[in-house]
Design a protein around this motif. Structure first.
Motif, PDB file in Angstrom:
ATOM      1  N   MET A 217      -6.260   7.887  -1.399  1.00 49.85           N
ATOM      2  CA  MET A 217      -6.706   6.654  -0.784  1.00 49.85           C
ATOM      3  C   MET A 217      -6.936   5.561  -1.833  1.00 49.85           C
ATOM      4  O   MET A 217      -6.526   4.431  -1.648  1.00 49.85           O
ATOM      5  N   ARG A 218      -7.603   5.917  -2.942  1.00 52.40           N
ATOM      6  CA  ARG A 218      -7.841   4.935  -4.000  1.00 52.40           C
ATOM      7  C   ARG A 218      -6.534   4.509  -4.652  1.00 52.40           C
ATOM      8  O   ARG A 218      -6.318   3.322  -4.910  1.00 52.40           O
ATOM      9  N   ARG A 219      -5.658   5.484  -4.915  1.00 53.21           N
ATOM     10  CA  ARG A 219      -4.368   5.163  -5.527  1.00 53.21           C
ATOM     11  C   ARG A 219      -3.588   4.200  -4.639  1.00 53.21           C
ATOM     12  O   ARG A 219      -3.047   3.202  -5.110  1.00 53.21           O
ATOM     13  N   ARG A 220      -3.518   4.482  -3.355  1.00 51.10           N
ATOM     14  CA  ARG A 220      -2.784   3.630  -2.420  1.00 51.10           C
ATOM     15  C   ARG A 220      -3.391   2.232  -2.394  1.00 51.10           C
ATOM     16  O   ARG A 220      -2.673   1.227  -2.395  1.00 51.10           O
ATOM     17  N   LEU A 221      -4.709   2.118  -2.358  1.00 47.08           N
ATOM     18  CA  LEU A 221      -5.393   0.825  -2.346  1.00 47.08           C
ATOM     19  C   LEU A 221      -4.997   0.000  -3.571  1.00 47.08           C
ATOM     20  O   LEU A 221      -4.647  -1.176  -3.447  1.00 47.08           O
ATOM     21  N   VAL A 222      -5.026   0.617  -4.739  1.00 49.90           N
ATOM     22  CA  VAL A 222      -4.742  -0.097  -5.979  1.00 49.90           C
ATOM     23  C   VAL A 222      -3.260  -0.465  -6.091  1.00 49.90           C
ATOM     24  O   VAL A 222      -2.929  -1.612  -6.402  1.00 49.90           O
ATOM     25  N   VAL A 223      -2.379   0.478  -5.825  1.00 51.16           N
ATOM     26  CA  VAL A 223      -0.935   0.188  -5.894  1.00 51.16           C
ATOM     27  C   VAL A 223      -0.574  -0.923  -4.908  1.00 51.16           C
ATOM     28  O   VAL A 223       0.088  -1.900  -5.271  1.00 51.16           O
ATOM     29  N   ASP A 224      -1.019  -0.793  -3.673  1.00 53.03           N
ATOM     30  CA  ASP A 224      -0.730  -1.827  -2.667  1.00 53.03           C
ATOM     31  C   ASP A 224      -1.347  -3.165  -3.059  1.00 53.03           C
ATOM     32  O   ASP A 224      -0.725  -4.216  -2.890  1.00 53.03           O
ATOM     33  N   GLY A 225      -2.575  -3.123  -3.598  1.00 47.92           N
ATOM     34  CA  GLY A 225      -3.249  -4.356  -3.993  1.00 47.92           C
ATOM     35  C   GLY A 225      -2.464  -5.119  -5.043  1.00 47.92           C
ATOM     36  O   GLY A 225      -2.274  -6.329  -4.927  1.00 47.92           O
ATOM     37  N   PHE A 226      -1.986  -4.428  -6.065  1.00 46.86           N
ATOM     38  CA  PHE A 226      -1.213  -5.106  -7.111  1.00 46.86           C
ATOM     39  C   PHE A 226       0.121  -5.610  -6.571  1.00 46.86           C
ATOM     40  O   PHE A 226       0.528  -6.735  -6.861  1.00 46.86           O
ATOM     41  N   ASN A 227       0.803  -4.809  -5.794  1.00 42.45           N
ATOM     42  CA  ASN A 227       2.079  -5.251  -5.234  1.00 42.45           C
ATOM     43  C   ASN A 227       1.902  -6.461  -4.331  1.00 42.45           C
ATOM     44  O   ASN A 227       2.710  -7.392  -4.364  1.00 42.45           O
ATOM     45  N   GLU A 228       0.843  -6.486  -3.541  1.00 42.23           N
ATOM     46  CA  GLU A 228       0.600  -7.620  -2.636  1.00 42.23           C
ATOM     47  C   GLU A 228       0.277  -8.900  -3.391  1.00 42.23           C
ATOM     48  O   GLU A 228       0.559  -9.984  -2.906  1.00 42.23           O
TER      49      GLU A 228
END
Length: 95
Positions: free
Chosen positions: A1-12
């Motif tokens: 969940m944390r990994r997805r939040l961070v990866v998606d956050g940077f990509n967005e």
């Protein structure tokens, strides 16, 4: 969940970031900001109080990237991502 939040956050926010297969770090590309990895890290901590590691600490090929740990709480990660997004937006708007 944390990994997805961070990866998606940077990509967005426009900082290309691949999903790591292991560890607790991501390595987003900050080349679009026009800053070196050291400039990015220094300004980010001074202006937004968020610490990340310059990519060039891992060799020449790391220039243009920063290393970010996502081993913090969701609350802290959300605050950090918000501050990083603000920082990047301010860079792109010349503020």
């Amino acid at each position: 969940m944390r990994r997805r939040l961070v990866v998606d956050g940077f990509n967005e926010m426009g900082l290309s970031c691949f999903e790591p297969l292991g560890a607790f770090y991501v390595f987003p590309c900050i080349k679009s900001t026009g800053l070196t990895s050291e400039e990015f890290c220094t300004r980010l901590i001074m202006e937004k109080h968020v610490a990340v590691v310059p990519g060039n600490a891992f060799g020449e090929c790391g220039e243009g990237f920063v290393r970010v740990s996502y081993s913090y709480s969701l609350k802290h990660l959300k605050v950090a991502l918000t501050r990083i997004r603000e920082f990047v937006e301010e860079l792109h708007h010349g503020d």
